[in-house]
Design an enzyme around this catalytic site. Structure first.
Site, PDB file in Angstrom:
ATOM      1  N   HIS A  80       0.508  -1.042  -0.111  1.00 35.63           N
ATOM      2  CA  HIS A  80      -0.259   0.045  -0.423  1.00 35.63           C
ATOM      3  C   HIS A  80       0.355   1.196  -0.367  1.00 35.63           C
ATOM      4  CE1 HIS A  80      -3.643  -1.729   1.316  1.00 35.63           C
ATOM      5  NE2 HIS A  80      -4.187  -1.720   0.520  1.00 35.63           N
ATOM      6  N   HIS A  83       2.300   2.332   2.958  1.00 37.07           N
ATOM      7  CA  HIS A  83       3.800   2.251   3.857  1.00 37.07           C
ATOM      8  C   HIS A  83       5.147   1.499   2.221  1.00 37.07           C
ATOM      9  CE1 HIS A  83       1.431   0.183   6.962  1.00 37.07           C
ATOM     10  NE2 HIS A  83       0.846   0.653   6.078  1.00 37.07           N
ATOM     11  N   HIS A 165      -4.187  -9.206   5.481  1.00 37.13           N
ATOM     12  CA  HIS A 165      -4.381  -7.972   5.372  1.00 37.13           C
ATOM     13  C   HIS A 165      -4.902  -7.475   3.971  1.00 37.13           C
ATOM     14  CE1 HIS A 165      -4.424  -3.384   4.771  1.00 37.13           C
ATOM     15  NE2 HIS A 165      -3.831  -3.230   4.672  1.00 37.13           N
ATOM     16  N   ASP A 186       0.074  -3.866   8.738  1.00 34.09           N
ATOM     17  CA  ASP A 186      -1.180  -3.472   8.720  1.00 34.09           C
ATOM     18  C   ASP A 186      -2.118  -5.287   8.810  1.00 34.09           C
ATOM     19  OD1 ASP A 186      -1.144  -1.212   9.036  1.00 34.09           O
ATOM     20  OD2 ASP A 186      -1.936  -0.675   6.334  1.00 34.09           O
ATOM     21  N   HIS A 403      -8.216  -4.176   8.747  1.00 39.31           N
ATOM     22  CA  HIS A 403      -7.967  -4.182   9.404  1.00 39.31           C
ATOM     23  C   HIS A 403      -8.278  -4.641  10.748  1.00 39.31           C
ATOM     24  CE1 HIS A 403      -4.836  -1.103   7.846  1.00 39.31           C
ATOM     25  NE2 HIS A 403      -6.165  -0.323   6.645  1.00 39.31           N
ATOM     26  N   HIS A 425      -0.007   4.009  13.762  1.00 39.83           N
ATOM     27  CA  HIS A 425      -0.457   3.817  12.356  1.00 39.83           C
ATOM     28  C   HIS A 425      -2.429   4.126  12.686  1.00 39.83           C
ATOM     29  CE1 HIS A 425      -3.001   1.825   8.791  1.00 39.83           C
ATOM     30  NE2 HIS A 425      -1.641   2.592   7.735  1.00 39.83           N
TER      31      HIS A 425
END
Lengths: 702, 753
Positions: A80, A83, A165, A186, A403, A425
């Site tokens: 993602h 990240h 995730h 995550d 999540h 986060h």
């Protein structure tokens, strides 16, 4: 415990007990994840994302607070943008020279996801962080690791667990000098259609850095959530509306597609209503989903042998908005997920004024994005061209983002029971609530929870006991016994925080280190004869061995230095095996030879008086000389009259100063004075010093 | 504290039998591989039976029959129930190997040793691991850690590292390949240094391999020559491991325009070819860096074959237009399609048979390697045929004993009047038969592949589902009832046309009947073949050769070495070579069933270093480690909480699991020695200097130097550095400032303790 600003470490970095955790991003916020870990002089960066709400340099985490070239290791948890978004920039535009790891699937998708991001973000070129070429070049610098595979970089051991995730998402366990830190990235503990639930690590971490996106929320059950989702879509298309689902191109979108495809198969009446998935990116990455099935759950792994669940029957691809015929009800999934720009934004602006239409926000949205704005159901929205439009379409929010929620997080913590928890986060409020809830739940346990702000460092102390392994012959000869202490001496080898103690002879047997010997051979010209050389050496040392039988006569001094004399070419060679002690001996020998040489060059050889007698007689002569020197010195100090005359055979001397009488005994080198201690001390020190200076050194063998 | 380590070979020493060894560490027994010999099955069966209950874990290194073939027998028939460890690809591909082996065997004879249920049972108890994943064993094996390391040779191939906490490392490495191949990385053996015990085979110890390039060229030339002359090429490979290397290589060759292979076809045939390729596609992360990069970059799955036609039976293969190159299992031509094709093609001069591995003695493959033009050879033709007509009726009518008798009689009949060409056709029937009888795998017919290959996420124009092959029988009738099919009353003469009907009939029977009563039978007879085709052996077995093994051992310098599997000369030569390159190594070569005690009297214990000691250390760098001389007093302390350290800190003790007494534990502690008590010790210079490196150091410091006759002359030739034998260096020179400067620089190169 938290100290702001830069961190001062006192003492040698490596021996410091401080573990420093410092979020450079994702500290009390969501987006631009970047957490620094420092321990024993090692620096590890966890994730390097960008903030989806900002563009250009503003979107970066606070990396200007660290020196990029000092980072030893960079671990990226999943693909993602928040990240991995700044990774090409960090790898190519900074001085970073450490190593970077991610899982296979992450790397394969990262390439295409970021390339899409570059295209979509569509910002002016001076704001752009990196180009497609940079991205391509960054692939070279990224190394891959498989789940559970242990890697070691500069003594930092780390391995990855499945995190749920998205495909390829990993939790990293990092071990430095026995201290373990778990970074969850995550994660989700709920198994879904294609991904497995996050694993529970088999080892317990000392510190856990855990995401807190959903704070104390508890997700609705998967079945309920799915039926609500399909229900809303069904309603929208039934009323003749168009349904927009903004999603991240990859990750959760695949899960939604699996759900929709299944729902359409079960409802033939919907077959006329097209589902479009507007992402060329997803199409590109299909091969990745088909290949890395080992990172998915058991169900998919079994199914893939028969047919591929990622070949959808009811979903068509939509290349761009130009190919889209907007004629009646349809379902469109489009990226980006938070409608910052791109296709999802365009479709939203096209449809938002019609009350028949609907939008379903299916993932987490960050503050400052359009998706977040419309969740508060404003009457008007600002379009990309700056105009305002009425928001009439229905807005629904169903969280499909995988999540962890409060239930999952607290269960995860209960199993692992880490003594330190660092929350990252998550937005400040959510984080505080989670912290409070966890503190309540784990009250009375030895557990500290931190929720640092960006750039604020947490310092934890780990008093690591250093254990060393004693091996080989040393271990067999010296063993511990209770109540006794034994001498142990050997070589300590420290490698990657592991200590071994070995006998020098075992060093090559147990390690790849080798022992060397260095022999030194110094030569210098010497004008004098061998006898002169010999005599000068006799002055220097007591134990010398002479070998005259050879062509070049050799004298061995201090049992270490070989002095050989070449009569033809008039030079002397010193040879010895190098060691700090031997070097000192050699220097002494050299100095003495140089001195004699200097003398012999100025005076004729005959002038140099050879000491009477040789070998055994020698110490006595030097002792007489010593006696004379003592007398001279004492007379110099105290005056000629104070010191009694000595005859050769006499072994004592009386010194009378101010009516105090001191007696010096040469045999014992003792001074006695009944009346004045001061005098006694002065004389004693004179005598011992002279003795040390004048009497030849006797080599003490070790 | 020293563990007792014992090693007992059950098979695979002083010869080329399949590997199977027992490694015992204290009370825990590992079984290292359990191979199957195609000719003899499990030669070590009796011996194994004695041990089967004592085994605590099985470690498998490769997915082929040689390394895991006996597993189903073990689990299914002997009731082995301990955990089995293997990497993910070994698990998947191993299953493919055994399925293919069973089905090939079943197509030609009654295979009684084990069935597919045993295979499934065995593979269910496998724990799948990844490379470099350390697994701590529990229970009886507490303190033991096993780690698979990459070994090359086959996908998922493993070198096993076995560690006992606080002790030394044991490596089990057979058949490894250190060289990078197209689809695999080489093994990681070069990272191992001075292991305590290294177990390896001598199979290739006296074998010299041609260079890869030469072999590739030889293969291409051989293929081209045969194809241009209108002949077919049979490449005998294994089921699911080495075939990937060859398949990938050939597919790439076909893709390149210069190769000139375009007009010809390429096919891969084995019972599970589709599944093998599908699994290969999903195991990219286990393959070479090059393939991985190309996948990450361009999403090219290397096993998305463009030119390889995947076939599961002879009928499919016949549709592939010739001249063609066919990759078929088995590698030793003893069973499977390779044997069948060989029999079909060997009498034609134009054809070519390429063998890619050296199979064990006594197999047809070995025979051909040893003598590529053997002339007339008598071979056993085995096949499974269905009972039909009168035979079939009698099958149900007559009692079991009689059945067997009749079977034997007809067997004689069959072998009398059938000829070779027909045999080939008949066999095709059996293939589906075998698959359906065991009800295991759903077959995906050729059409399916195109759909999955398209890689499309979206609506496919047409959809196909995997299904069992089934043909509906149309019953024609008129006023007088059903037509009488004359063919039904013929004997076996006209089988091929009626194959389909027969097949469905057979299936219906199989549903109703118990397996043993299936109306099929196996026949075998000997036929003389005049072998006219050319036979070539090109080494594609992907093992390190003798020279490389020698280099690896030279670099690794294991402290103890166990030499296993290999011909007698090979074992002897490996022993000779390793005692030469690594004189400190103790070498063992146990006899069959000999229990070798390899326990060493190594003393190891742990001590806690006091902080005061650690801070007094003067660490110096040497290679990648830091070194220091340490002087201290060894004391035993009771391992209670340290009262002097009660401030708010995370006291973390990494205490050894080292219970010396029950109850109170004592930990050895090292305290610094007071300065005065330290006695001098002999100085140790650690590191070995290369003069060439030192030359650069000198240059950096502005001192010129020159090599002449192995001596480094510095400072205008006034100072000479000489390196005698290993670890001895002499500095020689006239007294000068330079002398001391150079000496200072030299000392900097060492850790002087």
């Amino acid at each position: 415990m938290s100290i702001p600003g830069s961190v001062q470490v006192i003492g040698p970095v490596e021996e410091s007990d401080e573990l420093i955790i410092r979020p450079l991003g994702a500290g009390q916020e969501v987006g631009r994840s970047c957490i620094m870990l420092e321990f024993k002089g090692k620096k590890i960066m966890l994730d390097i994302g960008i903030h989806p709400g900002h563009t250009g340099m503003e979107a970066l985490p606070f990396v200007d607070l660290i020196e990029a070239d000092e980072v030893d290791l960079l671990l990226v948890s999943h693909f993602h943008l928040d990240h991995s978004g700044a990774l090409p920039w960090f790898l190519l535009k900074t001085a970073f020279k450490g190593r970077c790891f991610m899982t296979h699937a992450t790397k394969a998708i990262y390439r295409w996801l970021l390339s899409d991001y570059i295209k979509v973000s569509n910002i002016s070129s001076d704001h752009i962080l990196y180009t497609d070429q940079d991205l391509e070049a960054s692939m070279e610098k990224i190394e891959v690791l498989n789940f559970h595979e242990e890697k070691e970089v500069k003594g930092i051991k780390f391995w990855a667990y499945h995190a749920g995730h998205v495909l390829g998402a990993a939790m990293f366990m990092i071990e430095i000098a026995g201290v373990k830190v778990l970074y969850t990235g995550d994660f989700s503990r709920q198994e879904d259609r294609h991904l497995m639930a996050a694993e529970i690590p088999s080892v317990k971490p000392d510190v856990m850095i855990v995401e807190s996106t959903y704070g104390t929320h508890i997700h609705e059950k998967r079945e309920e959530r799915e039926s609500r989702f399909t229900g809303i879509i069904h309603d929208i298309v039934n009323r003749g509306g168009r349904c927009l689902i903004p999603v991240f191109a990859l990750g959760r979108a695949q899960e939604l597609l699996l759900i929709l495809d299944e729902y359409w198969s079960l409802h033939p009446e919907l077959h006329d209503i097209p589902i479009y998935y507007a992402s060329s990116l997803a199409k590109k990455c299909m091969a990745v989903y088909q290949t890395y099935i080992n990172a998915m759950n058991e169900k998919i792994r079994r199914q893939i042998a028969i047919n591929n669940p990622f070949v959808f029957k009811h979903i068509s691809n939509l290349k761009s908005i130009d190919h889209f015929e907007d004629v009646g009800p349809c379902v469109v999934m489009a990226s980006p997920g938070m409608m910052q720009s791109g296709l999802s934004r365009e479709l939203f602006e096209l449809w938002c004024t019609d009350a028949k239409n609907g939008v379903i926000i299916a993932g987490y949205c960050v503050e400052g994005t359009l998706a977040k704005t419309i969740l508060s159901e404003p009457e008007e929205v600002t379009l990309m061209n700056g105009n305002k439009a009425l928001l009439k379409m229905s807005v629904d929010y169903i969280s499909f983002s995988a999540h962890t929620d409060y239930e999952q997080t607290s269960e995860f913590i209960r199993i692992l029971r880490p003594p330190n928890i660092v929350l990252v986060h998550g937005e400040a409020n959510e984080m505080n609530r989670l912290k409070a809830a966890l503190q309540r739940e784990f009250e009375g346990e030895k557990m500290t929870i931190y929720n640092p702000k960006n750039t604020v460092a947490i310092v934890l102390r780990f008093r690591g006991e250093k254990m060393a392994k004693v091996m080989g012959s040393l271990a067999s000869s010296v063993t511990g016994e209770r109540g006794k202490s034994k001498k142990l001496s050997g070589i300590l080898v420290k490698r990657n925080f592991n200590y071994h103690i070995l006998a020098p002879s075992d060093l090559p047997k147990y390690t790849d280190l080798t022992i060397s010997t260095v022999t030194q051979r110094q030569s210098l010209s010497f004008a004098g004869s061998f006898d002169i050389l010999k005599n000068s050496l006799l002055h220097l040392a007591k134990d010398i061995k002479i070998e005259e039988s050879k062509k070049n006569p050799t004298v061995r001094v201090f049992n270490t230095v070989d002095v050989s004399y070449d009569a033809e070419n008039k030079f002397v060679t010193l040879e010895w095996i190098a060691s700090p002690l031997n070097d000192v001996y050699a220097d002494a020998v050299l100095a003495s030879i140089l001195q004699v040489d200097a003398c012999s060059r100025t005076t004729r050889p005959a002038d140099i008086v050879a000491p009477p007698g040789e070998g055994s007689a020698n110490p006595d002569t030097s002792f007489d000389h010593f006696k004379e020197c003592v007398m001279d010195t004492l007379q110099d100090i105290f005056g000629r009259d104070c010191v009694s005359k000595v005859k050769t055979q006499q072994t004592t001397v009386d010194i009378v100063v101010n009516n105090h009488k001191a007696t010096l005994d040469f045999d014992k080198l003792e001074v006695k004075c009944e009346t004045d201690e001061g005098l006694e001390q002065i004389v004693t020190s004179v005598v011992t010093r002279l003795h040390k200076t004048l009497i030849p050194i006797v080599h003490q063998t070790t | 504290m020293t563990s007792i380590i014992k090693f007992q070979p059950l098979s695979g020493v002083w010869g080329e039998g399949p590997p199977c060894y027992i490694l015992q560490i204290d009370e825990f027994r590992f079984l290292l591989d359990c191979g199957w010999d195609d000719l003899t099955g499990i030669p070590y069966l009796e011996e194994l039976k004695k041990h089967v209950t004592k085994i605590d874990a099985v470690l498998i290194s490769y997915p082929d029959l040689l390394h895991l073939g006996a597993l189903p027998h073990f689990v299914g028939n002997l009731g082995l129930c301990c955990p089995i460890y293997a990497t993910v690809p070994v698990h998947k591909m191993g299953q493919m190997f055994l399925y293919d082996y069973f089905m090939s065997r079943h197509n030609e004879e009654e295979f009684k040793h084990w069935d597919l249920d045993d295979v499934d049972l065995a593979f269910d108890s496998i724990t799948q691991l990844k490379y470099n994943q350390s697994l701590n064993l529990s229970g009886k094996g507490f303190g033991l850690t096993i780690t698979p390391l990459s070994a090359g040779h086959m996908i998922g191939g493993t070198v096993w590292k076995i560690m006992k906490i606080g002790e030394e490392d044991i490596y089990y490495a057979v058949d490894f390949n250190h060289k990078k191949e197209r689809h695999l990385n080489g093994c990681d053996l070069d990272k191992i240094n001075k292991p305590s015990l290294f177990i390896t085979d001598a199979y290739n110890a006296s074998y010299i391999q041609a260079r890869r390039r030469t072999r590739d060229e030889q293969l291409l030339a051989g293929i081209l020559h045969t194809l241009r002359n209108g002949g077919n090429v049979l490449i005998a490979v294994d089921t699911a491991a080495r075939v990937l290397e060859l398949g990938h290589m050939l597919d790439q060759l076909w893709r390149s325009k210069e190769s000139g292979l375009h007009p010809y076809s390429l096919a891969l045939i084995n019972n599970l070819a589709y599944n093998v390729i599908e699994f290969a596609k999903s195991q990219i992360e286990w393959m070479s860096d090059k393939l991985m990069r190309s996948f990450e970059g361009a999403r090219n799955n290397p096993f998305q074959f463009k030119h390889v036609n995947i076939c599961h039976n002879m009928a499919e293969l016949q549709k592939v237009p010739g001249p063609k190159v066919v990759l078929a299992s088995s590698p030793d031509l003893e069973f499977g399609f390779a044997r069948e094709l060989f029999m079909n093609w060997c009498q034609d001069k134009k054809n070519c048979v390429i063998l890619t591995t050296r199979p064990s003695c006594g197999t047809l493959g070995r025979l051909l390697i040893d003598n590529p033009s053997p002339g007339i050879v008598e071979l056993e033709v085995r096949k499974r045929v269905e009972l039909r007509g009168r035979e079939l009726e009698s099958h149900y009518r007559i009692q079991r004993e009689e059945e067997y008798r009749i079977k034997k009689e007809t067997m004689m009949d069959d072998s009398d009047d059938s000829d070779v060409d027909e045999d080939a056709d008949i066999k095709m029937i059996g293939i589906f038969q075998g698959a359906s009888r065991v009800n295991h795998d759903l077959f995906i017919k050729a059409g399916m592949e195109s759909k999955i290959e398209s890689g499309s996420l979206f609506k496919a124009a047409r959809s196909k589902y995997p299904m069992f092959p089934h043909v509906e029988e149309k019953i024609k009738f008129d006023d007088y009832g059903e037509f009488i099919k004359q063919e039904d009353y013929f004997l076996i003469d006209n089988v091929y046309e009626k194959e389909v009907v027969e097949k469905s009939y057979g299936r219906r029977q199989s549903d109703a009947e118990v397996e043993a009563q299936l109306p099929t039978k196996c026949v075998s007879h000997f036929v003389k073949f005049d072998i006219q085709c050319s036979v070539v052996f090109i080494d594609f077995e992907g093992r390190s050769d003798g020279e490389s093994i020698q280099k690896i051992l030279e670099h690794m310098k294991p402290r103890r070495l166990i030499v296993t599997r290999g011909a007698e000369e090979a074992v002897k030569s490996l022993i000779a070579v390793s005692s030469q390159v690594s004189p400190e190594t103790t070498i063992y070569s146990p006899q069959l069933r000999e229990v070798l005690d390899v326990t060493t009297e190594t003393y190891i214990y742990q001590v806690k270093l006091k902080d005061s000691l650690v801070s007094s250390l003067n660490l110096q760098r040497g290679k990648d480690a830091e070194l220091s001389w340490v002087e201290g007093y060894l004391q035993m302390e009771s391992d209670t909480l340290h009262g002097d350290d009660t401030r708010n800190s995370n006291t973390k003790s990494i205490t050894p699991i080292d219970a010396m007494d029950e109850g109170e534990t004592f930990v050895a502690c090292l305290e610094p020695m007071p300065l005065l008590e330290i006695t001098p010790h002999d100085t140790v210079f650690v590191n070995e200097l290369k003069l060439s490196d030192f030359k650069q150091v000198l240059a950096k410091n502005g001192i010129g130097s020159e090599f002449s006759g192995g001596v480094l002359w510095c400072a205008q030739g006034t100072i000479a550095l000489r390196r005698q034998d290993a670890g001895r260096l002499t500095v020689e020179g006239a007294l000068s400032d330079d002398y001391y400067r150079i000496r200072h620089l030299l000392y900097d190169q060492y850790a002087i303790l």
